[in-house]
Design an enzyme around this catalytic site. Structure first.
Site: not given
Ligand code: C2G
Length: 132
Positions: A44, A46
């Site tokens: 990803k 990351k």
């Molecule tokens: N999130 C949120 N508000 C934020 C930051 C994150 O609602 N200010 C939510 C994201 O939308 C996501 C969840 O928290 O639903 C996890 O965010 P991340 O850890 O950044 O996950 P991500 O990299 O988006 O991975 O297969 C799907 C992926 O694994 C999602």
């Protein structure tokens, strides 16, 4: 029992994560969280500060979370929904539309992101603070 699932890296846990976990749990009775493995995070683009094991331990300590499973790839969601008898799939709305293919199997819900906080911003702020 109504089962909910959500996916993410959940690194440097913050209130944006907590908000979506709380709201996801409110949509059912049991919340499964699939957290990205370190290898999948690399895919990803990351690099999490906390390892998978550390992020798993942190997520398991959250009152809204009932089970944590690993997310190894983009393709596992259909199998996860079937294997875990999931009724509701939840993601933040930055992913709106990306997982609508799951509509055949379960309810797909995109929740508004929490504005003003992200792991990326936390890392930037800490870097800037160190460079003062
Ligand atoms: N999130 C949120 N508000 C934020 C930051 C994150 O609602 N200010 C939510 C994201 O939308 C996501 C969840 O928290 O639903 C996890 O965010 P991340 O850890 O950044 O996950 P991500 O990299 O988006 O991975 O297969 C799907 C992926 O694994 C999602």
């Amino acid at each position: 029992m109504k089962k909910v699932i959500t996916y993410g890296t959940f690194d440097l846990l913050h209130t944006g994560h907590i908000n979506i976990l709380r709201r996801a749990k409110q949509l059912g009775d049991y919340l499964v969280v699939a957290i990205s493995s370190d290898e999948f995070n690399a895919e990803k683009g990351k690099k999490a500060y906390y390892s998978f094991e550390q992020r798993k331990a942190i997520l398991e300590a959250i009152r809204y979370v009932d089970e944590v499973i690993p997310e190894h790839n983009w393709e596992q969601k259909i199998k996860d929904v079937k294997d875990h008898d999931i009724d509701v799939f939840v993601m933040g709305d930055d992913w709106k539309g990306e997982f609508d293919f799951l509509n055949d199997l379960c309810e797909v819900v995109y929740l508004p992101r929490t504005v003003g906080i992200s792991t990326t911003q936390i890392k930037k702020d800490l870097n800037n603070a160190n460079n003062l």
